[in-house]
Design a protein around this motif. Structure first.
Motif, PDB file in Angstrom:
ATOM      1  N   TYR A  73      -2.217   3.838  -7.387  1.00  0.00           N
ATOM      2  CA  TYR A  73      -2.446   4.718  -6.252  1.00  0.00           C
ATOM      3  C   TYR A  73      -2.502   6.174  -6.716  1.00  0.00           C
ATOM      4  O   TYR A  73      -1.865   6.539  -7.712  1.00  0.00           O
ATOM      5  CB  TYR A  73      -1.324   4.568  -5.217  1.00  0.00           C
ATOM      6  CG  TYR A  73      -1.095   3.152  -4.775  1.00  0.00           C
ATOM      7  CD1 TYR A  73      -0.025   2.423  -5.276  1.00  0.00           C
ATOM      8  CD2 TYR A  73      -1.945   2.543  -3.859  1.00  0.00           C
ATOM      9  CE1 TYR A  73       0.196   1.117  -4.877  1.00  0.00           C
ATOM     10  CE2 TYR A  73      -1.734   1.227  -3.456  1.00  0.00           C
ATOM     11  CZ  TYR A  73      -0.668   0.524  -3.968  1.00  0.00           C
ATOM     12  OH  TYR A  73      -0.451  -0.772  -3.580  1.00  0.00           O
ATOM     13  N   GLN A  88       0.634   5.539   0.169  1.00  0.00           N
ATOM     14  CA  GLN A  88      -0.166   6.751   0.353  1.00  0.00           C
ATOM     15  C   GLN A  88       0.594   7.933  -0.221  1.00  0.00           C
ATOM     16  O   GLN A  88       1.796   8.084   0.041  1.00  0.00           O
ATOM     17  CB  GLN A  88      -0.470   6.969   1.830  1.00  0.00           C
ATOM     18  CG  GLN A  88      -1.430   5.931   2.402  1.00  0.00           C
ATOM     19  CD  GLN A  88      -1.830   6.243   3.832  1.00  0.00           C
ATOM     20  OE1 GLN A  88      -1.043   6.770   4.603  1.00  0.00           O
ATOM     21  NE2 GLN A  88      -3.061   5.911   4.169  1.00  0.00           N
ATOM     22  N   LEU A  89      -0.102   8.754  -0.980  1.00  0.00           N
ATOM     23  CA  LEU A  89       0.508   9.885  -1.664  1.00  0.00           C
ATOM     24  C   LEU A  89      -0.109  11.179  -1.169  1.00  0.00           C
ATOM     25  O   LEU A  89      -1.341  11.289  -1.072  1.00  0.00           O
ATOM     26  CB  LEU A  89       0.294   9.759  -3.171  1.00  0.00           C
ATOM     27  CG  LEU A  89       0.783   8.463  -3.816  1.00  0.00           C
ATOM     28  CD1 LEU A  89       0.351   8.396  -5.272  1.00  0.00           C
ATOM     29  CD2 LEU A  89       2.292   8.351  -3.715  1.00  0.00           C
ATOM     30  N   VAL A  90       0.732  12.150  -0.878  1.00  0.00           N
ATOM     31  CA  VAL A  90       0.264  13.445  -0.393  1.00  0.00           C
ATOM     32  C   VAL A  90       0.917  14.548  -1.216  1.00  0.00           C
ATOM     33  O   VAL A  90       2.149  14.714  -1.171  1.00  0.00           O
ATOM     34  CB  VAL A  90       0.569  13.651   1.099  1.00  0.00           C
ATOM     35  CG1 VAL A  90       0.091  15.023   1.557  1.00  0.00           C
ATOM     36  CG2 VAL A  90      -0.076  12.549   1.928  1.00  0.00           C
ATOM     37  N   CYS A 144       5.119  15.572  -4.172  1.00  0.00           N
ATOM     38  CA  CYS A 144       4.265  14.444  -3.814  1.00  0.00           C
ATOM     39  C   CYS A 144       5.099  13.507  -2.948  1.00  0.00           C
ATOM     40  O   CYS A 144       6.058  12.892  -3.436  1.00  0.00           O
ATOM     41  CB  CYS A 144       3.762  13.728  -5.049  1.00  0.00           C
ATOM     42  SG  CYS A 144       2.884  12.186  -4.706  1.00  0.00           S
ATOM     43  N   GLN A 167       0.835  -1.185   0.000  1.00  0.00           N
ATOM     44  CA  GLN A 167       0.000   0.000   0.000  1.00  0.00           C
ATOM     45  C   GLN A 167       0.878   1.245   0.000  1.00  0.00           C
ATOM     46  O   GLN A 167       1.878   1.306   0.726  1.00  0.00           O
ATOM     47  CB  GLN A 167      -0.909   0.021   1.235  1.00  0.00           C
ATOM     48  CG  GLN A 167      -1.962   1.088   1.229  1.00  0.00           C
ATOM     49  CD  GLN A 167      -3.120   0.756   0.316  1.00  0.00           C
ATOM     50  OE1 GLN A 167      -3.209  -0.349  -0.216  1.00  0.00           O
ATOM     51  NE2 GLN A 167      -3.991   1.719   0.098  1.00  0.00           N
ATOM     52  N   ALA A 174       5.475  10.151  -0.675  1.00  0.00           N
ATOM     53  CA  ALA A 174       4.894   8.817  -0.615  1.00  0.00           C
ATOM     54  C   ALA A 174       5.296   8.110   0.663  1.00  0.00           C
ATOM     55  O   ALA A 174       6.449   8.200   1.106  1.00  0.00           O
ATOM     56  CB  ALA A 174       5.343   7.997  -1.817  1.00  0.00           C
ATOM     57  N   SER A 175       4.352   7.410   1.240  1.00  0.00           N
ATOM     58  CA  SER A 175       4.653   6.562   2.382  1.00  0.00           C
ATOM     59  C   SER A 175       4.484   5.118   1.951  1.00  0.00           C
ATOM     60  O   SER A 175       3.798   4.819   0.986  1.00  0.00           O
ATOM     61  CB  SER A 175       3.722   6.867   3.548  1.00  0.00           C
ATOM     62  OG  SER A 175       2.384   6.597   3.190  1.00  0.00           O
ATOM     63  N   GLY A 176       5.117   4.235   2.677  1.00  0.00           N
ATOM     64  CA  GLY A 176       5.046   2.841   2.296  1.00  0.00           C
ATOM     65  C   GLY A 176       6.326   2.404   1.616  1.00  0.00           C
ATOM     66  O   GLY A 176       7.175   3.213   1.266  1.00  0.00           O
ATOM     67  N   GLY A 189      -3.139  10.457  -5.038  1.00  0.00           N
ATOM     68  CA  GLY A 189      -3.285  11.310  -3.877  1.00  0.00           C
ATOM     69  C   GLY A 189      -4.582  12.097  -3.912  1.00  0.00           C
ATOM     70  O   GLY A 189      -5.441  11.876  -4.768  1.00  0.00           O
ATOM     71  N   GLN A 190      -4.693  13.031  -2.983  1.00  0.00           N
ATOM     72  CA  GLN A 190      -5.941  13.782  -2.835  1.00  0.00           C
ATOM     73  C   GLN A 190      -5.956  15.052  -3.674  1.00  0.00           C
ATOM     74  O   GLN A 190      -6.992  15.669  -3.845  1.00  0.00           O
ATOM     75  CB  GLN A 190      -6.173  14.143  -1.359  1.00  0.00           C
ATOM     76  CG  GLN A 190      -5.466  15.402  -0.873  1.00  0.00           C
ATOM     77  CD  GLN A 190      -3.952  15.275  -0.796  1.00  0.00           C
ATOM     78  OE1 GLN A 190      -3.406  14.186  -0.847  1.00  0.00           O
ATOM     79  NE2 GLN A 190      -3.262  16.402  -0.675  1.00  0.00           N
TER      80      GLN A 190
END
Length: 121
Positions: free
Chosen positions: A110, A3-5, A22, A1, A24-26, A112-113
């Protein structure tokens, strides 16, 4: 998984510059093709740029070629979009995506928002 911010959006005058980030976590960020998309007001999502896992290949939409530059720092799990010579038609919500495949034939897994970019004339 993953997550992108996204961050870095804002209000700019035409002709100005802006850099989006951007984060990324994970795990395995460095294995993903990364891309930027945008959605202008009242329009569909459109592709902006993509970069290969090691930064060796990039691909741009014709509308941004020569003005935007995508780059990545795998040590920081971050992909950037440097935007120059901004135009009012660049106004959009900008989204970061991660996936497999290649820069010209990606499979996006994936996203982001989004971050808003507004360019005034």
């Amino acid at each position: 998984q993953v997550q992108l911010v996204e961050s870095g959006g804002g209000l700019m005058q035409a002709g100005g510059s802006l850099r989006l980030s951007c984060s990324a976590s994970g795990r395995a960020f460095s294995s993903y093709v990364m891309g930027w998309f945008r959605q202008p007001p009242w329009k569909e999502h459109e592709f902006v740029a993509a970069i290969s896992w090691n930064g060796g290949s990039t691909y741009y939409a014709d509308s941004v070629k020569g003005r935007f530059t995508i780059s990545r720092d795998n040590a920081k799990n971050t992909v950037y979009l440097r935007m120059t010579s901004l135009k009012p038609e660049d106004t959009a919500v900008y989204y970061c995506r991660a996936g497999g495949g290649s820069v010209t034939d990606p499979i996006w897994d994936y996203w982001g928002q989004g971050t808003q970019v507004t360019v005034s004339s």
